[in-house]
Enzyme design. Structure first.
Site, PDB file in Angstrom:
ATOM      1  N   ASP A   1      -6.912   4.173  -4.826  1.00  0.00           N
ATOM      2  CA  ASP A   1      -7.633   4.018  -3.546  1.00  0.00           C
ATOM      3  C   ASP A   1      -8.289   5.377  -3.297  1.00  0.00           C
ATOM      4  O   ASP A   1      -8.489   6.154  -4.254  1.00  0.00           O
ATOM      5  CB  ASP A   1      -6.669   3.621  -2.418  1.00  0.00           C
ATOM      6  CG  ASP A   1      -7.382   3.203  -1.138  1.00  0.00           C
ATOM      7  OD1 ASP A   1      -7.948   2.112  -1.092  1.00  0.00           O
ATOM      8  OD2 ASP A   1      -7.410   3.994  -0.156  1.00  0.00           O
TER       9      ASP A   1
ATOM     10  N   LYS B   1       0.864  -1.184   0.000  1.00  0.00           N
ATOM     11  CA  LYS B   1       0.000   0.000   0.000  1.00  0.00           C
ATOM     12  C   LYS B   1       0.893   1.223   0.000  1.00  0.00           C
ATOM     13  O   LYS B   1       2.040   1.160   0.469  1.00  0.00           O
ATOM     14  CB  LYS B   1      -0.896   0.005   1.251  1.00  0.00           C
ATOM     15  CG  LYS B   1      -2.162   0.806   1.087  1.00  0.00           C
ATOM     16  CD  LYS B   1      -3.246   0.043   0.327  1.00  0.00           C
ATOM     17  CE  LYS B   1      -4.407   0.941  -0.038  1.00  0.00           C
ATOM     18  NZ  LYS B   1      -5.515   0.193  -0.625  1.00  0.00           N
TER      19      LYS B   1
HETATM   20  P1  NDP Z   1     -13.025   7.616  -3.103  1.00  0.00           P
HETATM   21  O1  NDP Z   1     -11.984   8.597  -2.816  1.00  0.00           O
HETATM   22  O2  NDP Z   1     -13.480   7.424  -4.502  1.00  0.00           O
HETATM   23  O3  NDP Z   1     -14.314   7.880  -2.208  1.00  0.00           O
HETATM   24  C1  NDP Z   1     -14.290   7.893  -0.822  1.00  0.00           C
HETATM   25  C2  NDP Z   1     -15.661   8.344  -0.364  1.00  0.00           C
HETATM   26  O4  NDP Z   1     -15.791   8.191   1.028  1.00  0.00           O
HETATM   27  C3  NDP Z   1     -15.904   9.828  -0.658  1.00  0.00           C
HETATM   28  O5  NDP Z   1     -17.265   9.987  -0.992  1.00  0.00           O
HETATM   29  C4  NDP Z   1     -15.597  10.489   0.667  1.00  0.00           C
HETATM   30  O6  NDP Z   1     -16.256  11.733   0.886  1.00  0.00           O
HETATM   31  C5  NDP Z   1     -16.164   9.452   1.604  1.00  0.00           C
HETATM   32  N1  NDP Z   1     -15.589   9.602   2.926  1.00  0.00           N
HETATM   33  C6  NDP Z   1     -14.284   9.709   3.260  1.00  0.00           C
HETATM   34  N2  NDP Z   1     -14.180   9.854   4.586  1.00  0.00           N
HETATM   35  C7  NDP Z   1     -15.438   9.829   5.070  1.00  0.00           C
HETATM   36  C8  NDP Z   1     -15.996   9.934   6.366  1.00  0.00           C
HETATM   37  N3  NDP Z   1     -15.203  10.065   7.427  1.00  0.00           N
HETATM   38  N4  NDP Z   1     -17.344   9.858   6.493  1.00  0.00           N
HETATM   39  C9  NDP Z   1     -18.148   9.718   5.410  1.00  0.00           C
HETATM   40  N5  NDP Z   1     -17.662   9.619   4.167  1.00  0.00           N
HETATM   41  C10 NDP Z   1     -16.334   9.673   4.008  1.00  0.00           C
HETATM   42  O7  NDP Z   1     -12.485   6.221  -2.519  1.00  0.00           O
HETATM   43  P2  NDP Z   1     -12.892   4.738  -2.898  1.00  0.00           P
HETATM   44  O8  NDP Z   1     -14.351   4.672  -3.159  1.00  0.00           O
HETATM   45  O9  NDP Z   1     -11.951   4.235  -3.914  1.00  0.00           O
HETATM   46  O10 NDP Z   1     -12.549   3.975  -1.539  1.00  0.00           O
HETATM   47  C11 NDP Z   1     -13.494   3.853  -0.483  1.00  0.00           C
HETATM   48  C12 NDP Z   1     -13.067   2.724   0.430  1.00  0.00           C
HETATM   49  O11 NDP Z   1     -12.970   1.493  -0.310  1.00  0.00           O
HETATM   50  C13 NDP Z   1     -11.714   2.908   1.102  1.00  0.00           C
HETATM   51  O12 NDP Z   1     -11.745   2.287   2.365  1.00  0.00           O
HETATM   52  C14 NDP Z   1     -10.779   2.101   0.186  1.00  0.00           C
HETATM   53  O13 NDP Z   1      -9.599   1.696   0.857  1.00  0.00           O
HETATM   54  C15 NDP Z   1     -11.681   0.936  -0.139  1.00  0.00           C
HETATM   55  N6  NDP Z   1     -11.320   0.177  -1.334  1.00  0.00           N
HETATM   56  C16 NDP Z   1     -11.256   0.802  -2.560  1.00  0.00           C
HETATM   57  C17 NDP Z   1     -10.969   0.047  -3.680  1.00  0.00           C
HETATM   58  C18 NDP Z   1     -11.017   0.631  -5.048  1.00  0.00           C
HETATM   59  O14 NDP Z   1     -11.007  -0.125  -6.013  1.00  0.00           O
HETATM   60  N7  NDP Z   1     -11.116   1.942  -5.199  1.00  0.00           N
HETATM   61  C19 NDP Z   1     -10.607  -1.382  -3.586  1.00  0.00           C
HETATM   62  C20 NDP Z   1     -10.795  -1.945  -2.275  1.00  0.00           C
HETATM   63  C21 NDP Z   1     -11.095  -1.166  -1.205  1.00  0.00           C
HETATM   64  P3  NDP Z   1     -15.484  13.121   0.622  1.00  0.00           P
HETATM   65  O15 NDP Z   1     -15.442  13.235  -0.862  1.00  0.00           O
HETATM   66  O16 NDP Z   1     -16.304  14.153   1.297  1.00  0.00           O
HETATM   67  O17 NDP Z   1     -14.111  12.967   1.240  1.00  0.00           O
END
Ligand code: NDP
Length: 451
Positions: free
Chosen positions: A166, A126
């Site tokens: 991520d 990571k």
């Molecule tokens: P993004 O950056 O695309 O989206 C993250 C989302 O979560 C945003 O909408 C963000 O809101 C929101 N968020 C962040 N912090 C908070 C919080 N404290 N409370 C509420 N909402 C929050 O990331 P991903 O969708 O790619 O990743 C999301 C999760 O999935 C992470 O844990 C990541 O490690 C995991 N993951 C992702 C993969 C992938 O393929 N992308 C693969 C496997 C796991 P805001 O915009 O306001 O910050």
């Protein structure tokens, strides 16, 4: 003292504040694998735990770049290469102000077991930076990505370490990172996954994690004798890559996702969320969810400040199945009690470790079907590995082919996890099943490879 307590005690000394989430992830694994450690002393003899919880190496570097006002900005970059017993290091890059070594160790550690569960030849890693892409212009993001890769390229390669996206790192960032890698190495190779399709990305990579989490849930519900998701109300947190594609797949199979959230607030649209609008707000305009109710005034926007500090509004909305898809520890014991009281029967972790240990215990003790992240969100890394295969063979797979393979992979992971849980006397416990199955695969390879 149980074998798990004895093992956990060994690692207590290094337990600093920054490493809290890493220890949280490690403790869960150690408790889960206790029956395996008890049944076969080869893991102890080969000091597998001691070796597995220490990354092979960590790179930490300075990233300097010029903002649009020509001011010099300084960030910190990291790559944690955790374990390559099963294949080259593989895992995403996170750009978020909260990024530090502890968070990346937690994510890298989880990635080792997740990657093992896919059955594909990939190790765990990571990386990322405390850079915040929010509010930055495209040029600033590009300049940061170039500066980040100027350093990172020294440590990665298509047979060594293949980063992906991520939080904060999507196709735009991967494109800029790839462009810089090409420039500094003069080679055009599959060193990153999640690339745009036009230069070697796999179809369906953006959809893979969210779609995969839904495929996993359908298989789990079927195996546990529960009704499918069709026609059922679902709640989803987050509004990023994982959340949007979980919502998309839920809609495609006839479920009704009624929520999404970001760091500022939650949307509850009881008729089902308007996905086209969400994509426009989050992927194109990159604005707050508050804008949603300007188009749909009948929906409700609940700002974080208007909900009790103990929990999160999104988990207070009745549902059949919940999908936490935002970030770590976003669903706590208070939230779990709300979900259970409101009749939720299934929780699938789309994000990495979104549920606190208390929430997980509550779900398991109430016999909620609980799909842990390292199994349920493995679809993203699986399709990343498909991208590596396509790049190596200079081939392009169709959307349908990738989708079919993703679905099969998620079904296989689900069955493997359920069977392992049964074999070790914890039937229905997908947390223990995933930890034991993933650990065993990596540990056996480590033993076979020697020290
Ligand atoms: P993004 O950056 O695309 O989206 C993250 C989302 O979560 C945003 O909408 C963000 O809101 C929101 N968020 C962040 N912090 C908070 C919080 N404290 N409370 C509420 N909402 C929050 O990331 P991903 O969708 O790619 O990743 C999301 C999760 O999935 C992470 O844990 C990541 O490690 C995991 N993951 C992702 C993969 C992938 O393929 N992308 C693969 C496997 C796991 P805001 O915009 O306001 O910050």
């Amino acid at each position: 003292m149980s074998i798990a307590d004895i093992e956990i005690k060994k690692f207590e000394n290094g337990n600093c504040e920054e490493d809290k989430v890493f220890y949280q992830a490690m403790e869960e694994v150690i408790y889960s694998i206790a029956p395996l450690l008890e049944s076969d002393d080869k893991y102890k003899k080969n000091a597998i735990l001691e070796r597995l919880v220490v990354p092979d190496r960590i790179f930490k570097f300075k990233v300097t770049w010029l903002d649009d006002d020509n001011n010099i900005q300084v960030n910190t970059g990291y790559r944690v290469q955790f374990n390559n017993a099963l294949g080259p290091y593989k895992g995403g890059l996170r750009f978020h102000p909260s990024v530090n070594e502890g968070i990346l160790k937690f994510l890298g550690f989880e990635q080792i077991l997740k990657n093992a569960l896919t059955g594909l030849p990939i190790g765990g890693a990571k990386g990322g930076s405390d850079f915040d892409p929010k509010g930055k212009s495209d040029f600033e993001v590009m300049k940061f990505c170039s500066a980040f890769m100027t350093e990172l390229h020294k440590y990665i390669g298509p047979r060594v370490d293949i980063p992906a996206g991520d939080i904060g790192v999507g196709a735009r960032e991967i494109g800029y990172l790839f462009g810089e890698y090409k420039k500094v190495t003069s080679s055009y190779e599959g060193v990153l996954t999640g690339k745009p399709f036009m230069f070697g990305g796999s179809l369906m990579r953006p959809e893979a994690t969210g779609y995969g989490a839904v495929y996993f849930t359908e298989t789990m519900l079927d195996m546990e004798g529960k009704e499918s998701l069709e026609g059922k109300i679902c709640t989803v947190s987050g509004a990023g890559n994982v959340a949007l594609h979980a919502i998309e797949k839920l809609q495609q199979i006839g479920a009704i996702p009624v929520t999404c959230s970001d760091s500022k607030g939650t949307i509850h649209d009881s008729r089902g969320v308007d996905l086209d609008l969400l994509k426009e707000l989050k992927l194109e305009k990159r604005v707050s969810l508050e804008e949603y109710v300007k188009v749909h005034p009948e929906a409700r926007y609940i700002p974080v400040s208007e909900y009790p500090e103990d929990g999160h509004a999104v988990w207070d909305i009745p549902c059949y199945a919940a999908f936490p898809c935002a970030t770590q520890n976003e669903l706590n014991g208070f939230d779990a009690q709300n979900l259970i009281a409101n009749g939720c029967i299934s929780v699938t972790e789309g994000a990495n470790m979104p549920s606190t240990p208390k929430a997980v215990n509550d779900f398991l003790s109430h016999k909620i079907c609980f799909a842990p992240a390292k199994a349920a969100n493995a679809g993203g890394v699986a399709v990343s590995e498909f991208e590596m295969s396509q790049n190596a063979a200079m081939a392009r797979w169709s959307f349908d082919k990738v989708d079919e393979r993703l679905k099969t992979t998620m079904q296989q992971i689900c069955k493997r996890v359920a069977l392992t849980a049964k074999d070790y006397g914890v039937e229905g416990n997908y947390v223990d099943g995933a930890n034991i199955a993933g650990f065993k695969k990596v540990a056996d390879a480590m033993i076979a490879e020697g020290i």
